[in-house]
Enzyme design. Structure first.
Site, PDB file in Angstrom:
ATOM      1  CG  HIS A  97      -8.086  -4.106   3.377  1.00 35.10           C
ATOM      2  ND1 HIS A  97      -7.790  -4.466   2.075  1.00 35.10           N
ATOM      3  CD2 HIS A  97      -8.415  -2.789   3.337  1.00 35.10           C
ATOM      4  CE1 HIS A  97      -7.957  -3.418   1.286  1.00 35.10           C
ATOM      5  NE2 HIS A  97      -8.322  -2.386   2.026  1.00 35.10           N
ATOM      6  CB  SER A  98      -5.155  -1.234   4.648  1.00 32.49           C
ATOM      7  OG  SER A  98      -4.483  -0.010   4.496  1.00 32.49           O
ATOM      8  CG  LEU A  99      -3.088  -1.027  10.617  1.00 33.73           C
ATOM      9  CD1 LEU A  99      -1.654  -0.626  10.933  1.00 33.73           C
ATOM     10  CD2 LEU A  99      -4.060  -0.253  11.497  1.00 33.73           C
TER      11      LEU A  99
END
Length: 258
Positions: A97-99
């Protein structure tokens, strides 16, 4: 020979909250900026014993808080691949998720270069690796950085209310933002494995066009699922996300996916 999974064998990098040694597949999870492996504890609890869930613990947080944060995604991916080698004895699905989505992509590239293609890469809450923005959150002063992470709703409210604790973890959060914001994809072939993208329809960090651009990074199947919500939409749609993971691990293709 002992079986992988004892604390000594998981080491500093890998958390295996609910060991499932008889599972046919593994799910390897990569946290968001400022996040830790414990973010995926509920995922592990829900999917075990059907799927053996591992979560990566980056340096600079919780019991690794005294270690320097790795501020370069390419370097971090190299380190992670070495740490997960003992766990590649069965098919793996990657979830970030995300990074963590960008990191998952770079880990998948490294695995495929060695002939080890994941079942699928789940890229959640992150624009495609080829889509860049000029962002400088990692250069913000402490107060502005705290305001930013509050807007993203990815940090435990108890931490946001504890200024001493929050100030303690700010260097790690800043380092993670630096890794994400300075990342640039290196030239290379698209992944062979499918990519399944999850995004929120009100995520300020990812437009739908930036999410769709992940299709350029796979020669396999591409699937895009749009949920209601912002950057951390997945906490409000946990059941649906878990069902997608189960379906992929079972090798079932969603209708309409290519």
């Amino acid at each position: 020979m002992s079986t992988p999974g004892t604390p000594a064998e998981t080491g500093a990098w890998v958390r295996r909250f609910h060991p499932a040694p008889d599972a046919a597949t593994r799910l390897i999870c990569f946290p968001h900026a400022g996040g830790s492996a414990t973010f995926y504890f509920p995922v592990s609890r829900a999917l075990s014993p059907e799927i053996d869930v591992l979560a990566i613990q980056y340096p600079g947080r919780l019991e690794r808080r005294h270690e320097p944060c790795v501020e370069n995604i390419h370097e971090l991916a190299d380190l992670v691949v070495e740490q997960i080698r003992p766990w590649l004895d069965r098919p793996v699905t990657l979830f970030g998720h995300s990074l963590g989505a960008t990191l998952g992509f770079e880990v998948a590239r490294r695995l495929e270069s060695e002939g080890l293609s994941p079942l699928t890469l789940f890229a959640s809450g992150r624009r495609a690796p080829s889509r860049y923005r000029d962002e400088y959150v990692h250069r913000y002063g402490d107060d502005a950085l705290i305001e930013q992470i509050g807007r993203m709703s990815g940090t435990d409210a108890r931490v946001l209310g504890d200024e001493e604790m929050l100030r303690m973890i700010l260097p790690t959060i800043r380092g993670d933002y630096k890794a994400a914001e300075t990342y640039r994809m290196r030239p290379g072939s698209p992944l062979a494995c499918p990519i399944s993208v999850l995004t929120g329809d009100d995520d300020p960090e990812v437009t739908l066009d930036e999410a769709r651009a992940w299709a350029e990074h796979t020669g396999g199947r591409f699937e895009l699922t749009v949920f209601e919500g912002g950057h951390f939409f997945l906490t409000d749609h946990a059941a649906a996300v878990l069902e997608q993971i189960r379906r992929v691990a079972a090798g079932v293709t969603a209708p309409g996916a290519r």
